[in-house]
Design an enzyme around this catalytic site. Structure first.
Site, PDB file in Angstrom:
ATOM      1  N   LYS A 287       0.676  -8.047 -33.649  1.00 32.17           N
ATOM      2  CA  LYS A 287      -0.130  -9.140 -33.643  1.00 32.17           C
ATOM      3  C   LYS A 287      -1.135  -9.553 -34.888  1.00 32.17           C
ATOM      4  O   LYS A 287      -1.150 -10.396 -35.493  1.00 32.17           O
ATOM      5  CB  LYS A 287      -0.677  -9.653 -32.426  1.00 32.17           C
ATOM      6  CG  LYS A 287      -1.422 -10.828 -32.138  1.00 32.17           C
ATOM      7  CD  LYS A 287      -0.886 -11.850 -32.142  1.00 32.17           C
ATOM      8  CE  LYS A 287      -1.870 -13.208 -32.316  1.00 32.17           C
ATOM      9  NZ  LYS A 287      -2.630 -13.246 -31.401  1.00 32.17           N
TER      10      LYS A 287
ATOM     11  N   ASP B 207       1.382 -13.492 -29.716  1.00 32.50           N
ATOM     12  CA  ASP B 207       1.092 -13.088 -28.478  1.00 32.50           C
ATOM     13  C   ASP B 207       1.535 -13.715 -27.170  1.00 32.50           C
ATOM     14  O   ASP B 207       2.543 -14.531 -27.463  1.00 32.50           O
ATOM     15  CB  ASP B 207      -0.647 -13.484 -28.384  1.00 32.50           C
ATOM     16  CG  ASP B 207      -0.592 -15.149 -28.634  1.00 32.50           C
ATOM     17  OD1 ASP B 207      -0.773 -15.722 -27.657  1.00 32.50           O
ATOM     18  OD2 ASP B 207      -0.401 -15.547 -29.773  1.00 32.50           O
TER      19      ASP B 207
END
Length: 279
Positions: A214, A233
């Site tokens: 991420k 996410d």
DNA sequence: GCCCAGGTATAAA
DNA sequence: TTTATACATGGG
């Protein structure tokens, strides 16, 4: 202070949508009326106030800073109207999503600042991320008129977790230091990331302790302007599955990053649609 | 007080 | 190889 006025803008530029959507954490709205809004922030060692009226932007800075810093930072050479139209044609849901944040642009931020910012962002919320970064700048950035620059990577590389205690970053402090040292010691090559493709960037950034998929993806999109990158996410995946069942984010191709921004904004505006019962 | 935040490293299945 | 849990802190 000189003033650069008369930048004509189309519907694809909105300060609120661009500066307050979670891609950058150092801007605040300092004035707002019916007709205009003024935002202030610091990037690349410079403070800027920028005003948005109905169809015009005003940069409160020198002509030189406008040309060498802010023109690039706000990605003004790129026609977002055109990209938005391209994306809107791809599907009904995406067309719908673009309507909710048509003024989002992908900023061209400093790579180190983006990397550090998204390390601070992990398992955290935006108001607190902003607070940590503000204290970080006050603690070890350079004082300038109106605030502090983002701390230099060389400065942070010399610091310890204990030195960073005042910014109250929690477990993230060690990641920031690890990242700074990796860069300074050339274990991670930012220039190579800039020059090579996104796959290399993912591999290179994730060498850093504390950088996972991420943080790497956000850094590549916001710090290296790799527009085919996309945030990963949980919320984003939920939104993707809801709007585009079975579709992979890569299928948005070159404009994936922008598409993700639209979708993310849309999913925030319609939070109720994306709540899933606990299983 | 309680929940959880635009995650990741590490331990345990 | 996949699935839990700890992590520091504080905003809402």
């Amino acid at each position: 202070m000189m003033t650069k006025t008369g930048i004509q803008i189309n519907k694809c530029f909105d300060l609120e949508q661009t500066l307050n959507c979670g891609q950058s954490f150092r801007w605040k709205e300092i004035e707002k009326t019916e007709e205009y809004s003024i935002w202030e922030g610091i990037a690349f060692g410079r403070l800027l106030q920028i005003r948005q009226d109905e169809d015009e932007l005003t940069f409160f800075c020198s002509q030189q800073d406008y040309e060498t810093v802010w023109y690039d930072y706000f990605d003004l050479a790129v026609n977002y109207e055109e990209m938005r139209e391209t994306l809107a044609k791809q599907s009904e849901p995406l067309k719908e999503a673009t309507k909710f944040a048509p003024g989002i642009r992908i900023l061209r931020q400093d790579a180190w600042e983006a990397l550090a910012s998204f390390l601070f962002s992990q398992n955290n919320n935006i108001p607190r991320i902003k607070g940590i970064i503000e204290r970080f700048a006050e603690l070890c950035g350079e004082p300038i008129d109106g605030g502090f620059t983002f701390p230099a990577v060389e400065t942070v590389a010399k610091m310890t977790v204990k030195d960073l205690e005042p910014i109250r970053a929690g477990f993230r402090a060690k990641y920031i230091i690890a990242a700074a040292r990796a860069i300074v010691e050339s274990k991670v090559d930012l220039q190579a990331i800039r020059e090579k493709d996104i796959h290399f960037g993912r591999y290179e950034l994730q060498k850093i302790h504390g950088v996972g998929p991420k943080v790497a993806e956000c850094t590549l999109l916001y710090g290296f302007h790799k527009t085919e990158a996309f945030p990963l996410d949980v919320w984003m995946k939920r939104a993707m599955n809801k709007l585009f069942p079975g579709k992979s984010p890569e299928e948005f191709g070159k404009h994936a990053g922008l598409a993700q921004q639209y979708i993310f904004h849309y999913s925030r505006m319609h939070a109720e649609l994306f709540q899933t019962p606990d299983t």
